[in-house]
Structure formats: C-alpha cells, structure tokens
Motif scaffolding. Structure first.
Motif, mmCIF file in Angstrom:
data_model
loop_
_atom_site.group_PDB
_atom_site.id
_atom_site.type_symbol
_atom_site.label_atom_id
_atom_site.label_comp_id
_atom_site.label_asym_id
_atom_site.label_seq_id
_atom_site.Cartn_x
_atom_site.Cartn_y
_atom_site.Cartn_z
ATOM 1 N N UNK A 1 0.914 -1.270 -0.083
ATOM 2 C CA UNK A 1 -0.043 0.066 0.057
ATOM 3 C C UNK A 1 0.771 1.238 -0.082
ATOM 4 N N UNK A 2 1.960 1.279 0.891
ATOM 5 C CA UNK A 2 2.917 2.362 0.739
ATOM 6 C C UNK A 2 3.541 2.720 -0.389
ATOM 7 N N UNK A 3 3.795 1.585 -1.200
ATOM 8 C CA UNK A 3 4.557 1.703 -2.570
ATOM 9 C C UNK A 3 3.574 2.244 -3.462
ATOM 10 N N UNK A 4 2.138 1.753 -3.325
ATOM 11 C CA UNK A 4 1.289 2.413 -4.202
ATOM 12 C C UNK A 4 0.973 3.774 -3.929
ATOM 13 N N UNK A 5 1.049 4.317 -2.666
ATOM 14 C CA UNK A 5 0.933 5.566 -2.219
ATOM 15 C C UNK A 5 1.911 6.692 -2.771
ATOM 16 N N UNK A 6 3.228 6.219 -2.632
ATOM 17 C CA UNK A 6 4.229 6.706 -2.936
ATOM 18 C C UNK A 6 4.379 7.180 -4.620
ATOM 19 N N UNK A 7 4.061 5.994 -5.411
ATOM 20 C CA UNK A 7 4.039 5.970 -6.864
ATOM 21 C C UNK A 7 2.664 7.201 -7.154
ATOM 22 N N UNK A 8 1.748 7.016 -6.452
ATOM 23 C CA UNK A 8 0.716 8.100 -6.638
ATOM 24 C C UNK A 8 1.140 9.521 -6.376
ATOM 25 N N UNK A 9 1.747 9.548 -5.327
ATOM 26 C CA UNK A 9 2.456 11.055 -5.036
ATOM 27 C C UNK A 9 3.172 11.369 -5.995
ATOM 28 N N UNK A 10 4.299 10.737 -6.571
ATOM 29 C CA UNK A 10 5.217 11.015 -7.370
ATOM 30 C C UNK A 10 4.653 11.337 -8.876
ATOM 31 N N UNK A 11 3.729 10.221 -9.255
ATOM 32 C CA UNK A 11 2.996 10.609 -10.510
ATOM 33 C C UNK A 11 2.341 11.938 -10.344
ATOM 34 N N UNK A 12 1.707 12.399 -9.398
ATOM 35 C CA UNK A 12 0.873 13.606 -9.213
ATOM 36 C C UNK A 12 1.795 14.985 -9.291
ATOM 37 N N UNK A 13 3.061 14.761 -8.735
ATOM 38 C CA UNK A 13 3.853 15.837 -8.619
ATOM 39 C C UNK A 13 4.432 15.989 -9.956
ATOM 40 N N UNK A 14 4.708 14.646 -10.751
ATOM 41 C CA UNK A 14 5.303 14.967 -12.146
ATOM 42 C C UNK A 14 4.105 15.725 -13.044
ATOM 43 N N UNK A 15 2.796 15.196 -12.743
ATOM 44 C CA UNK A 15 2.088 15.703 -13.712
ATOM 45 C C UNK A 15 1.774 17.139 -13.522
ATOM 46 N N UNK A 16 1.784 17.577 -12.292
ATOM 47 C CA UNK A 16 1.782 18.856 -11.824
ATOM 48 C C UNK A 16 2.682 19.762 -12.374
ATOM 49 N N UNK A 17 4.071 19.502 -12.201
ATOM 50 C CA UNK A 17 5.094 19.965 -12.538
ATOM 51 C C UNK A 17 5.188 20.320 -14.215
ATOM 52 N N UNK A 18 4.898 18.930 -14.820
ATOM 53 C CA UNK A 18 4.607 19.191 -16.333
ATOM 54 C C UNK A 18 3.854 20.128 -16.764
ATOM 55 N N UNK A 19 2.627 19.992 -16.157
ATOM 56 C CA UNK A 19 1.625 20.927 -16.742
ATOM 57 C C UNK A 19 2.086 22.522 -16.537
ATOM 58 N N UNK A 20 2.384 22.635 -15.439
ATOM 59 C CA UNK A 20 3.064 23.995 -14.991
ATOM 60 C C UNK A 20 4.240 24.247 -16.338
ATOM 61 N N UNK A 21 5.078 23.518 -16.506
ATOM 62 C CA UNK A 21 6.141 23.913 -17.321
ATOM 63 C C UNK A 21 5.676 24.055 -18.674
ATOM 64 N N UNK A 22 4.468 23.427 -19.321
ATOM 65 C CA UNK A 22 3.790 23.423 -20.478
ATOM 66 C C UNK A 22 3.174 24.742 -20.733
ATOM 67 N N UNK A 23 2.346 25.015 -19.399
ATOM 68 C CA UNK A 23 1.787 26.322 -19.574
ATOM 69 C C UNK A 23 2.656 27.596 -19.406
ATOM 70 N N UNK A 24 3.380 27.419 -18.388
ATOM 71 C CA UNK A 24 4.552 28.648 -18.372
ATOM 72 C C UNK A 24 5.699 28.930 -19.337
ATOM 73 N N UNK A 25 6.105 27.680 -19.667
ATOM 74 C CA UNK A 25 7.380 27.837 -20.605
ATOM 75 C C UNK A 25 7.070 27.799 -21.996
ATOM 76 N N UNK A 26 6.177 27.120 -22.278
ATOM 77 C CA UNK A 26 6.049 26.863 -24.072
ATOM 78 C C UNK A 26 5.043 27.874 -24.425
ATOM 79 N N UNK A 27 5.087 27.990 -25.752
ATOM 80 C CA UNK A 27 4.354 29.005 -26.362
ATOM 81 C C UNK A 27 3.063 28.313 -26.766
ATOM 82 N N UNK A 28 2.694 27.190 -26.492
ATOM 83 C CA UNK A 28 1.417 26.315 -27.107
ATOM 84 C C UNK A 28 0.373 27.039 -26.519
ATOM 85 N N UNK A 29 0.018 27.496 -25.516
ATOM 86 C CA UNK A 29 -1.048 28.202 -24.922
ATOM 87 C C UNK A 29 -0.565 29.633 -24.759
#
Length: 169
Positions: free
Chosen positions: A20-48
């Motif tokens: 269960x702890x492994x699953x929670x850690x994976x979920x936490x890291x994936x959530x962080x990765x998605x958030x940072x990727x989304x912010x990177x795309x929104x802030x640094x790219x000219x797509x939007x």
C-alpha cells in the motif's frame, strides 16, 4: 502422548503494509510529475498563449495549483504510515514511519504482552483518518502511547490487527 500448545504460541502474526505504501508513493510522485509538467507546459511553452478552453491562462494555472495544494494537504492530514506489527516474542512490536515529507523517522513501540492493557482506534477528519492508541499497565497506573496512524492499512489488515490485539487484552 498428547502435547498441549498454548493458543498464544500457535497464533503468531506478522504483517506490514509495504504494498500500500508503494502504491501511495507512486501516486504521490506521479501527481507531482503531472503537476510540474503541466506548469512547465503552461508557463514555458508558447503552445497556450492567453486563453485555454475559454479560460484565462492565469486562471487555469491558479486552479491547477489549488487542486494540487488540496491534494498535498489532504495527504498530509491523513498522515499515511508504513506500518508493521508482530507478536512473535514476549512483546507486541509496532514499527512505523510516516510518509510525510521531513517527518519520516523510523519509530517503534515494543510492549510486553503482560503489560498490554488495551487499545483504542480513534477516527477523525471526516472519519477518514484512523489512529491506534495503545494502552499499557505501568507501576503508576494506566498509560496511553501517542497515536499511531493506521490510515494506510487496508480493511483486512485492520481486522487482523484488532483480532491480534484482542487476544492480549
């Protein structure tokens, strides 16, 4: 010749919630990765440029940040722990480590079986957070250990823990 074995010696128990702890850690890291990727795309790219699906770009950034902060605060309040329990020797041994950042010291509680007086399970935060409070007999009376979060245990593990502890009450 008939050999009698005490019930206490026949039923030894050990379990932990590593999967269960492994699953929670994976979920936490994936959530962080998605958030940072989304912010990177929104802030640094000219797509939007200025608008995203009819919303201002800054509003989308604020919305995603608020959602991520709510997720982090929710996980922090629930205080998920790696938890293991064993009753193999003359002691009940509880080992636990919080998954909270900066609060991940390894801790253990060892209680002699004859000193174990009972336990309580408290519920808080909309009945989602569960803490185990251990009660022992001391020469000065009854004492309570600080709560141990068992929120990350699944239902089967919580039932096993209760059954094991009820044998020693």
């Amino acid at each position: 010749m008939v050999k009698f074995v005490s019930l206490e010696k026949r039923f030894k128990m050990f379990f932990d919630n590593r999967h269960i702890v492994t699953r929670l850690n994976i979920r936490r890291y994936i959530t962080l990765l998605l958030y940072l990727s989304g912010m990177g795309i929104l802030l640094l790219s000219g797509i939007f440029k200025e608008r995203i699906g009819g919303f201002e770009k800054t509003h989308v950034i604020i919305f995603l940040t608020v959602i991520y902060i709510i997720y982090v605060v929710f996980a922090y309040i629930l205080n998920y722990n790696y938890f293991s329990f064993t009753d193999e020797n003359e002691k009940l041994v509880f080992r636990f480590v919080s998954l909270r950042p900066f609060d991940n010291q390894k801790k253990a509680v060892e209680i002699k079986k004859q000193n174990f007086h009972g336990y309580k399970i408290s519920h808080s935060f909309l009945n989602l957070k569960q803490d185990l409070i251990l009660i022992i007999k001391t020469k000065n009376g009854i004492a309570h250990y600080p709560p141990i979060s068992i929120t990350a245990l699944d239902k089967k593990q919580k039932n096993l823990l209760k059954a094991a502890l009820n044998r020693f009450v």
